[in-house]
Design a protein around this motif. Structure first.
Motif: not given
Length: 700
Positions: A98-101, A136-140, A177-183
């Motif tokens: 999912s998304t952090a939003a 559920i895995i939430r990503l920024p 707002r958070d940002f996460l590197y793809s790796a």
């Protein structure tokens, strides 16, 4: 044979849903760790075949990160299809990315991605029904190599800066707002699947958000482009703020840690985007050159071929000793030349070939010793040139006729397409009219669809909300304006007005003594609908009981009904409505009993802060519904008291309709339907019980 055994030992996973830019990175990681990685097709049937043939136990479903409404609706439908297939073919677990939003922040009225929140709730509900664990895995926002111009704010900003176009503008420049590197994101997903972490909600992220100004500085540190922080070159705004989620659970459950810092990840992303833009520019430039050269080539080829044909005819005339007519066949080869040009390229090039052939014919004659003047007066020569002209016109005509025919066919096809579009427009208009008529039928007063949509609002577990909705639902179903709901007191001798709608209901007394009204005695005893057939004054036209566990807990009264509404049909509608209200109220009471410890401070009847805020919202909704609702707010002086002592001292000092709860800075008492005199009386009564209070404008 050994290879087959190794293949059978491989674990299997399938990626479905949206196609993120980091899909290949995820695939490479799973393949590196000896997993068989499958990607779901666009259609349902190939996915069915894949699950049936390969017996895939794990599904990773990716929710789309961008918030296009149509894409979200398609994603919900696709999610339902995937879950249905997974249940049919016995998958073991689902990982919903999912998304952090999709998480509502504390200071927001709603989540930035409401559809994402709905999708999470739907997946969890399906998990309980299907007995299949869901994680559920939430990503920024995820950024990194392989990202395109539309893959998030980081990619949009870097591409826009590199191409020297306008940058996105943030609505809120202070919230993070958070940002996460793809790796890091890909590794976290892999760890969750590989460790079989099931039934959890995992938040992946840095845990530290960037405000808009920090984001601009982050971009500028890597790109060193001055346009990053220019305020004049900005275009459409977008909601920058998203919740920054805690990652403690993911770190504990998965042993997951960030491997790449923000600057390192951004540098790698920037290097990839620079290389990609440069390659795209080279490819675009090369393509433009190829297109331009192709256009020039297409224009020059007919003229080059015509010139080559003329040179060939000149050579043949030279080899035939100064004549264009072959001595064996007696055929003038210029006719072949003219006809070929005419059939291939039309009249323009056939006439050019005719002119060249005439020059060759005259030149050959002059080379044999003839004179130009004498050639003109020889009839055979005039006829020969005329034959050239006729051949050019005839062959050019056929070629142009075919070209005109092709253009006519293309024009007819265009006209047919336009007619088809027109007919399709008529069809869609007719379909819209049909849908409109269908909705009119479905939304008619006695349609099941309309009643269902109205009554669905009673689907709540908050008693205060049910009372609010009960009045609104009854007004809409019976098409009445004046409604009052009275709550029966604990002793059964008095009824207190809970909610009212309309002027006539506002004129009714705030409390009723059962002994003074015969219809109330019969209604409480018989638990049946009362109809005021004798038109008794100060009596509702219709009244119905709301029953819980065999006891009347409230009475719904309707005033000012028109003559047409005095029918058995209206009584049946009211009876059905009150039964539904009773069922909803019973469900709410059961829920309230089950969550008693969570709703109230332990050992007291003082509402917890969250529950107290719910009551405040319901009172606000009630005020909107009925127009006026005086509510007095008293703040309690807690000096020398704890919650248990306050609860013991309140005792019978306040009404059942009053609320005591914890606010941000103390304990408050809400007194609905209390004017200044009532408030002063309550304060005096509380003071006698050694509870000191003062009036506030609002709950702090």
């Amino acid at each position: 044979m050994a290879g087959e055994q190794v293949s059978q030992l491989k674990r299997k996973v399938m990626l479905a849903g949206a196609k993120p830019f980091w899909e290949e990175q995820l695939k490479r990681l799973f393949v590196k760790e000896s997993w068989e990685f499958f990607t779901a097709a666009a259609d349902v049937e190939p996915i069915r075949e894949m699950l049936r043939i390969y017996n895939i136990p794990v599904i990773i479903y990716v929710w789309p990160a961008e918030r296009q409404a149509t894409e979200r609706l398609d994603a919900l439908q696709r999610l339902a299809d995937i879950l249905a297939l997974g249940y049919e073919y016995g998958i073991e677990s689902v990982y919903f990315v999912s998304t952090a939003a999709a998480v509502k922040s504390e200071d927001a009225a709603r989540a930035a991605d409401g559809m994402g929140m709905v999708a999470e709730e739907a997946v969890l509900a399906w998990s309980k029904w299907a007995l299949i664990p869901v994680t559920i895995i939430r990503l920024p926002e995820v950024y990194g190599p392989d990202s395109g111009p539309g893959d998030g704010l980081v990619a949009r900003t870097l591409y826009a800066s590199l191409k020297n176009i306008a940058l996105p503008r943030m609505d809120d420049e202070t919230s993070p707002r958070d940002f996460l590197y793809s790796a890091d994101a890909v590794y976290g997903i892999y760890r969750a699947v590989a460790r079989q972490c099931q039934g959890k909600i995992l938040n992946l992220g840095t845990g530290k958000g960037l405000a808009a100004g920090d984001f601009a500085s982050w971009m500028k540190n890597v790109t060193e482009l001055p346009s990053i922080d220019e305020g004049t070159a900005r275009f459409q705004s977008f909601p920058y703020v998203q919740p920054v989620l805690e990652t403690r659970t993911a770190q504990q459950e998965l042993g997951w840690r960030l491997k790449y810092g923000r600057l390192e990840g951004l540098k790698q992303t920037w290097d990839y985007i620079q290389a990609k833009v440069e390659a795209d520019n080279l490819a675009a430039h090369s393509q433009a050159k190829r297109v331009k050269w192709r256009q020039w080539r297409d224009r020059l080829i007919p003229y080059v071929e015509n010139a080559l044909g003329a040179a060939l005819m000149t050579g043949i005339a030279y080899l035939q000793h100064g004549t264009t007519i072959n001595p064996q066949t007696q055929l003038d080869v210029n006719f072949v030349y003219i006809g070929t040009m005419g059939l291939l390229y039309g009249k323009r090039h056939s006439f050019i070939a005719m002119a060249a052939s005439t020059l060759i014919f005259v030149g050959a004659a002059l080379a044999r010793g003839g004179e130009l003047v004498s050639l003109i007066y020889v009839p055979e020569n005039i006829l020969h040139v005329t034959a050239y002209l006729f051949t050019a016109a005839l062959t050019g005509y056929f070629a142009d006729a075919r070209r005109f025919e092709r253009e006519a066919v293309a024009w007819q096809k265009q006209q047919a397409d336009e007619r088809q579009a027109f007919m399709r427009g008529l069809y869609e208009d007719n379909l819209a009219v049909k849908d409109k008529l269908y909705r009119q039928i479905v939304n008619s007063d006695d349609s099941i669809g309309r009643l269902y949509r109205i009554i669905k609002r009673l689907d709540s577990v908050e008693p205060e909300n049910i009372f609010n909705q009960a009045a609104a639902v009854t007004a809409e179903i019976l098409n009445v304006e004046h409604i009052a709901i009275y709550v029966v007191g604990t002793d059964g001798h008095y009824l207190r007005q809970k909610i009212r709608m309309g002027d006539l209901a506002s004129r009714q007394p705030r409390s009723l003594r059962v002994a003074d009204y015969a219809y109330l005695q019969d209604l409480l005893q018989e638990q049946t609908i009362f109809v005021n057939r004798e038109l008794v004054k100060d009596t509702p036209d219709l009244a119905a009981p709301i029953v819980h566990q065999g006891t009347v807990i409230a009475v719904l009264a309707i005033y000012g009904m028109s003559f047409e509404q005095w029918s058995l049909y209206e009584q049946n509608l009211l009876s059905i409505t009150t039964r539904l209200i009773s069922a909803s109220m019973a469900r709410a009471y059961r829920y309230e009993q089950e969550v008693q410890e969570k709703r109230f401070v332990a050992g007291t009847r003082i509402l917890q802060a969250d529950e107290f805020r719910k009551i405040i919202r319901e009172l606000q909704e009630r005020r909107k519904l009925q127009g006026d609702l005086p509510v007095a707010v008293l703040k309690v002086d807690m000096a020398g008291m704890d919650y248990e002592k306050l609860d013991a001292r309140l005792g019978r000092m306040i009404r059942n309709e009053d609320f005591v709860g914890v606010g941000n800075d103390g304990v408050y008492i809400l007194l609905p339907e209390a004017d200044g005199n009532v408030t002063a009386m309550v304060q005096a009564r509380l003071a006698n019980a050694d509870v000191r209070t003062h009036v506030c404008e609002a709950v702090g």
